[in-house]
Scaffold this active site. Sequence first.
Site, PDB file in Angstrom:
ATOM      1  N   ASP A  11       0.846  -1.204   0.000  1.00 56.71           N
ATOM      2  CA  ASP A  11       0.000   0.000   0.000  1.00 56.71           C
ATOM      3  C   ASP A  11       0.876   1.248   0.000  1.00 56.71           C
ATOM      4  OD1 ASP A  11      -2.291   1.478   0.022  1.00 56.71           O
ATOM      5  OD2 ASP A  11      -2.812   1.089   2.117  1.00 56.71           O
ATOM      6  N   HIS A  28       2.848   3.330  -8.835  1.00 53.36           N
ATOM      7  CA  HIS A  28       2.735   1.889  -9.123  1.00 53.36           C
ATOM      8  C   HIS A  28       4.004   1.393  -9.832  1.00 53.36           C
ATOM      9  CE1 HIS A  28      -1.276   2.085  -7.686  1.00 53.36           C
ATOM     10  NE2 HIS A  28      -1.788   2.703  -8.730  1.00 53.36           N
ATOM     11  N   LEU A 122      11.247 -20.490  -4.221  1.00 50.93           N
ATOM     12  CA  LEU A 122      10.260 -19.553  -3.661  1.00 50.93           C
ATOM     13  C   LEU A 122       8.961 -19.733  -4.419  1.00 50.93           C
ATOM     14  CD1 LEU A 122       9.520 -17.006  -1.903  1.00 50.93           C
ATOM     15  CD2 LEU A 122      10.153 -15.627  -3.893  1.00 50.93           C
TER      16      LEU A 122
HETATM   17  C1  FPP Z   1      -1.857   0.228  -3.355  1.00 48.10           C
HETATM   18  O1  FPP Z   1      -1.402   1.547  -3.447  1.00 48.10           O
HETATM   19  C2  FPP Z   1      -1.267  -0.588  -4.416  1.00 48.10           C
HETATM   20  C3  FPP Z   1      -1.985  -1.172  -5.416  1.00 48.10           C
HETATM   21  C4  FPP Z   1      -3.442  -1.050  -5.508  1.00 48.10           C
HETATM   22  C5  FPP Z   1      -1.344  -1.954  -6.489  1.00 48.10           C
HETATM   23  C6  FPP Z   1      -0.070  -2.656  -6.183  1.00 48.10           C
HETATM   24  C7  FPP Z   1       0.634  -2.880  -7.447  1.00 48.10           C
HETATM   25  C8  FPP Z   1       1.974  -2.824  -7.648  1.00 48.10           C
HETATM   26  C9  FPP Z   1       2.930  -2.635  -6.573  1.00 48.10           C
HETATM   27  C10 FPP Z   1       2.559  -2.922  -9.021  1.00 48.10           C
HETATM   28  C11 FPP Z   1       2.307  -4.180  -9.787  1.00 48.10           C
HETATM   29  C12 FPP Z   1       2.535  -5.437  -9.035  1.00 48.10           C
HETATM   30  C13 FPP Z   1       3.288  -6.496  -9.457  1.00 48.10           C
HETATM   31  C14 FPP Z   1       3.250  -7.757  -8.677  1.00 48.10           C
HETATM   32  C15 FPP Z   1       4.142  -6.450 -10.655  1.00 48.10           C
HETATM   33  P1  FPP Z   1      -2.495   2.714  -3.527  1.00 48.10           P
HETATM   34  O2  FPP Z   1      -2.620   3.109  -4.958  1.00 48.10           O
HETATM   35  O3  FPP Z   1      -3.768   2.300  -2.887  1.00 48.10           O
HETATM   36  O4  FPP Z   1      -1.774   3.828  -2.701  1.00 48.10           O
HETATM   37  P2  FPP Z   1      -2.479   5.001  -1.851  1.00 48.10           P
HETATM   38  O5  FPP Z   1      -3.311   4.342  -0.785  1.00 48.10           O
HETATM   39  O6  FPP Z   1      -1.315   5.754  -1.308  1.00 48.10           O
HETATM   40  O7  FPP Z   1      -3.286   5.811  -2.820  1.00 48.10           O
END
Ligand code: FPP
Length: 247
Positions: A11, A28, A122
Amino acid sequence: MSNMHVGIIMDGNGRWARTQRKPRWRGHLAGVESVRDIVRAAPDLGIATLTLYAFSSDNWKRPQAEVGRLFWLLREYCARERAELLENGVRVTGIGRRDRIPRSALNELERTECATSGNDRLNLRLAIDYSSQWEIARASRDLAHRVEQGTLAAEEISTDLLTKALSGGVPPVDLLVRTAGEQRISDFMLWEMAYAELYFTTVLWPDFRRADLTRALADFRRRERRFGGLPAHAAPPPALVPDARAV
Ligand code: FPP
């Protein structure tokens, strides 16, 4: 413990982007770097199974452009990292619904699953279009069908059977890590986390690196896991009912 199952709720990508005065998708993108670093580090740190929450079923509520970017990143990750994952002994498995994932992302995921299926250093599980409640309903439906078909008696439905129907042979979660300060489970592996230790950090996911995971594991190793029992050194509890001979 050197065969741990760790789950991570990644997150804070959006907040990270804001601190950098960049659009959300750049958060992201930076988050993928953390995924790379953590996947490389995990086996050295005693992790055998790593489940990353990449896209929750609730994330469909986000703007279409952001959803599109997330699936593009997943596709690129699978395509670009495949060779290294293969070489490092990582087995990749997707968990969650498959029927709504864009075709091109699904193709790359399936290619990576196929290519890495023989690896065992893994087990990297990517939770994509994932909702734990949905999975529990799906597993219950599967068992109900077997009862309908007469191959399973309702009385045989046990916690073990439901565990198998939910996640095959994957061990329960030992440690859940959530970044970016929120202290919620957000529909992630509810059943599998029955006895998981929870670790929350304010570090935003794009800043999360091997050293942060090492800290989380050190914290985990200091905890005493009792699984509902008593501490190993505790004296037996006094009897509630006095011994009849003593009265
Ligand atoms: C939450 O941050 C994160 C996500 C919804 C997506 C996670 C995805 C990645 C890390 C990239 C792709 C993954 C892989 C496995 C290649 P948020 O957008 O909710 O952050 P915020 O709460 O600060 O707005």
